[in-house]
Structure formats: structure tokens, C-alpha cells
Design an enzyme around this catalytic site. Structure first.
Site, PDB file in Angstrom:
ATOM      1  N   ALA A   1       0.858  -1.184   0.000  1.00  0.00           N
ATOM      2  CA  ALA A   1       0.000   0.000   0.000  1.00  0.00           C
ATOM      3  C   ALA A   1       0.894   1.234   0.000  1.00  0.00           C
ATOM      4  CB  ALA A   1      -0.928   0.006   1.207  1.00  0.00           C
ATOM      5  N   LYS A   2       0.298   2.389  -0.218  1.00  0.00           N
ATOM      6  CA  LYS A   2       1.030   3.646  -0.118  1.00  0.00           C
ATOM      7  C   LYS A   2       0.025   4.772   0.022  1.00  0.00           C
ATOM      8  CE  LYS A   2       5.473   4.659  -0.175  1.00  0.00           C
ATOM      9  NZ  LYS A   2       6.523   3.824   0.430  1.00  0.00           N
TER      10      LYS A   2
END
Length: 423
Positions: A112-113
Site C-alpha cells: 500500500a502507499k
């Protein structure tokens, strides 16, 4: 070449690069094209509006993102970036790379980011806190210790993570140590987390030196970027006896072919907020630093600093990617043709997510480890991942990047196949 991203430091669209890399891995390792199509897309992308009362009474509206690429191997994990050039496609690419990084390291996370389009250095502490808390509130249903665990990235640090942790905990009514990593030690952070990314890079350089029959004291190193990763890598290399010949931050760089006094550079940065003007050094630009004579070039700032336009002028024999995506695919091909060894980002800067995993585990257990334990476990994981990558590199005759991505994508593809596609 993919299309440039207008108005940012990005010369090419990073998500197109990430997808092209995945396609190349699928072809090289014979992975089912249907699985490659599944892995080419991000599971979820959230775009939020972040209205923030500023100190002068005005209300500024920022844009924020949180992207989950894949959760086949566990909850998603990834940093939050505060930078004026943040784009949705950049965050998507970083989320995908985080998936491969976690899989290569063998830790049970997906990628994720997150990011907020802002200039954090121009915000007061109170404005930064208000922005962080509102951003957290906007994505609160998408994060959690069993769902998606944020961490620091470019422009964020332990203080920002403390605000995210507190905002989330206040909303659920109790402290949740595992909701973020990279927290201050007083709030359940892990010993060794601050230096972890740089330490992982050091372990990779040491492992490669062993394969080449070199000693660390033989190496001269140029480091672009003097944030968490670059500054700590400079310190660790200095302790190991390597000669740090160039350093830079966002305002410019310094160079001394005989070696820079790294403790003095750290003190100068602390006092003046920049490396510019460091005694016993000459000024260089960030662009010039990439082309300086050295054994190891460590780009530890942002993406796409080594491109097809300057790759043929890189004089280092080793490029260690302390940042994510600092070498473009076209530059990769040029460097490989010239015999330059690239330690790829998913291997070379994975130390941060490994110790973030340790912090998450410690938070869930509410039992914390000594720093020696953290560093020893980190070394074990990075060294094992390096050896697996090196074996694939030699047995298949492919670059270290293709080897590392191949191992990672195969693991995620296997998890996806084993779980099946619901419903």
C-alpha cells in the site's frame, strides 16, 4: 518510453513503469498472463479532500491518496508521503513496489502507499498536525492493524505517525499500537526502526562486496539524498570504513574525493538545515553528483534520477537504490550493458518495511525486543533475500532486478492462485 508526468520531478509515469516491469517479469518467468493482469491493477485507490484551517485564518484544501495494491499475503503495508509532486499514479506504483518488497523479504504483508500533495517544510507544526489528523480521519475506514498499516516516507516521520496513531486510537476508543509503524519509542515504536532502511542497504552492499571479493574499506560512495535513508546510510558506511565522497540534499550537494567528514556533515545539516557550505568540500548539484567518480552510487531521494539521458555517464560500478524507482527501465538497460551492478529497490531498501513488520509484531504482542535482536533479525532476513536473489540471478542469467522481482511476483501469484479469486 512512457509519457512524462507534467509539473513534477517525474520524467515518466511511474505506474506505467511498474506495470511494464511486471509484464517483463511475467514473460521471463512464465507466469500465467491472467495472473499478471490481476496483479497489474490496484485493489483500491482512495482520493480524499483535506480542508485545513491555516494559522492565518484561511482554509487550505489539500488532496490526499491511499492506495492498496494487493492483500493476497496479508494486510497491506506502506508509507505516507508528504510532497508537492505526489500523484495518484506515483502512489499506485509505490504500492505495487511495496507488494514485491514484502514478498521478496518473506513477510506477510501486501503493498500500500499514501500521500498528500503539500510542501511540509512550509507548514507550521500546528498546520502539519491539523492536516495529518484530517487526512487520517478521511482514510480511517481504510486503515487498521489487520487491514492496512501506514508508516513514514518522504516528508513524514515519527511525529506524523504519532498523530495518525492518536487520531485513529481516539476514534476507536482505545490505543491501537499496530495501526502504524515508525512511531516514537514512547508510543510503542521499535528500536532500530529509524536506521532500518539504511541498515538494509548496508547489508546488501556488504553482501555484494563479499561476492566480488571486495572490502568495504575499498569503496568510495556518493549518496544522493540526506533524509532518513541517506543520512543514516552515510553514517553506517563511515563506521564500516567506506569513503563517503559526496552527499546532497534538496538544496544541493558537496563533494570531496578524499572523503567527507560524515559526523561534521550531520552537524552542519542540523545547524544550517542544509549541506550547502560544508567545510572542506566543493559544491556540486544533485545532477552532477550522479556522474561523479565513485565505486558505489546510492540514490536515496526520489524516483527517476538515473535515466537514459545520464546513465551512460554514471561512473560507479554499483548502484544501490536507497529510494524507490530511482533508475528508469531505459537507464537499467544502459547500466546493465556497461556492466554496472544495480542493487534493486525491492531488495536494497526493504530494511524499513522489515523492521516495520517487527514493530507491528511487537505492538500486537505488547512485548518489545532489544536493538541487538532487531538488527540481527533484520540481517538474517536481508541476507537470506540477497542470497535467494543472487542464486536466481546466476542460475537464470538475469539482472538482480529481474531476479528479485521474479521471486516476489511468483510468491504473490502463488498466494493468489492458492486462495482463488472470490467469489
Amino acid at each position: 518510453m512512457s509519457e512524462a508526468v507534467v509539473g513534477t520531478h517525474l520524467r515518466e509515469n511511474p505506474f506505467e513503469i511498474a506495470r511494464a516491469q511486471l509484464q517483463a517479469v511475467g514473460e521471463a518467468f512464465g507466469i500465467d498472463p491472467d495472473l499478471i493482469r490481476v496483479l497489474s491493477s490496484c485493489k483500491k485507490a482512495v482520493v480524499v479532500s483535506i480542508p485545513v484551517p491555516m494559522d492565518d485564518g484561511a482554509i487550505e484544501v489539500f488532496t490526499g491518496y491511499r492506495v492498496t495494491h494487493n492483500i493476497a499475503r496479508g494486510p497491506s503495508k506502506g508509507g505516507i508521503r508528504y510532497h508537492p509532486d505526489v500523484t495518484l499514479d506515483e502512489v499506485r506504483a509505490l504500492a505495487m513496489w511495496m507488494t514485491w518488497k514484502c514478498a521478496l523479504m518473506g513477510i506477510p504483508f501486501g503493498g500500500a502507499k499514501g500521500g498528500v500533495v503539500c510542501r511540509p517544510k512550509e507548514l507550521s507544526a500546528r498546520e502539519l498536525e491539523r492536516m495529518t489528523r484530517r487526512y487520517t480521519s478521511e482514510i480511517i475506514n481504510d486503515i487498521g492493524p489487520e487491514r492496512d498499516i501506514p508508516a513514514p516516507d518522504v516528508g513524514t516521520d515519527g511525529r506524523v505517525m504519532a498523530w495518525v496513531f492518536d487520531t485513529y486510537s481516539m476514534n476507536v476508543g482505545h490505543s491501537v499500537l499496530g495501526v502504524v509503524t515508525g512511531k516514537p519509542l514512547s508510543l510503542g515504536g521499535s528500536l532500530g526502526r529509524v536506521e532500518a532502511t539504511a541498515r538494509g542497504s548496508l547489508y546488501c552492499i556488504e553482501a555484494l562486496a563479499g561476492k566480488r571479493g571486495d572490502r568495504m574499506t575499498d569503496y568510495s560512495v556518493a549518496i544522493q539524498g540526506f533524509g532518513n535513508v541517506g543520512a543514516n546510510l552515510a553514517s553506517l558506511l563511515h563506521v564500516e570504513g567506506a569513503r563517503v565522497v559526496a552527499l546532497s540534499d534538496s538544496q544541493g550537494g558537496v563533494h570531496n574525493p578524499n572523503g567527507i567528514d560524515v559526523p561534521a556533515a550531520l552537524a552542519h545539516k542540523q545547524e544550517h538545515g542544509t549541506l550547502v557550505g560544508l567545510a572542506n568540500s566543493e559544491a556540486v548539484t544533485n545532477e552532477e553528483l550522479v556522474e561523479l567518480p565513485c565505486d558505489v552510487l546510492a540514490p536515496c531521494a526520489l524516483e527517476q534520477v538515473v535515466t537514459e539521458k545520464n546513465a551512460d555517464r554514471v561512473k560507479a560500478s554499483i548502484v544501490c537504490e536507497g529510494a524507490n524507482g530511482p533508475v528508469t527501465p531505459a537507464a537499467d538497460a544502459i547500466l546493465e550493458s556497461r556492466g554496472v551492478t544495480v542493487l534493486p529497490d525491492v531488495l536494497a531498501n526493504a530494511g524499513g518495511v522489515v523492521v516495520s513488520y517487527f514493530e507491528w509484531v511487537q505492538g500486537l504482542q505488547e512485548y518489545f525486543w532489544r536493538e541487538e535482536e532487531v538488527n540481527a533479525k533484520l540481517h538474517d532476513i536481508v541476507a537470506r533475500s540477497f542470497e535467494e536473489t543472487w542464486h536466481t540471478h546466476e542460475s537464470r542469467g538475469v539482472s538482480l532486478r529481474l531476479a528479485s522481482y521474479g521471486l516476489a511476483v511468483q510468491r504473490v501469484a502463488e498466494a493468489t492462485t492458492t486462495r482463488g479469486i472470490y467469489p
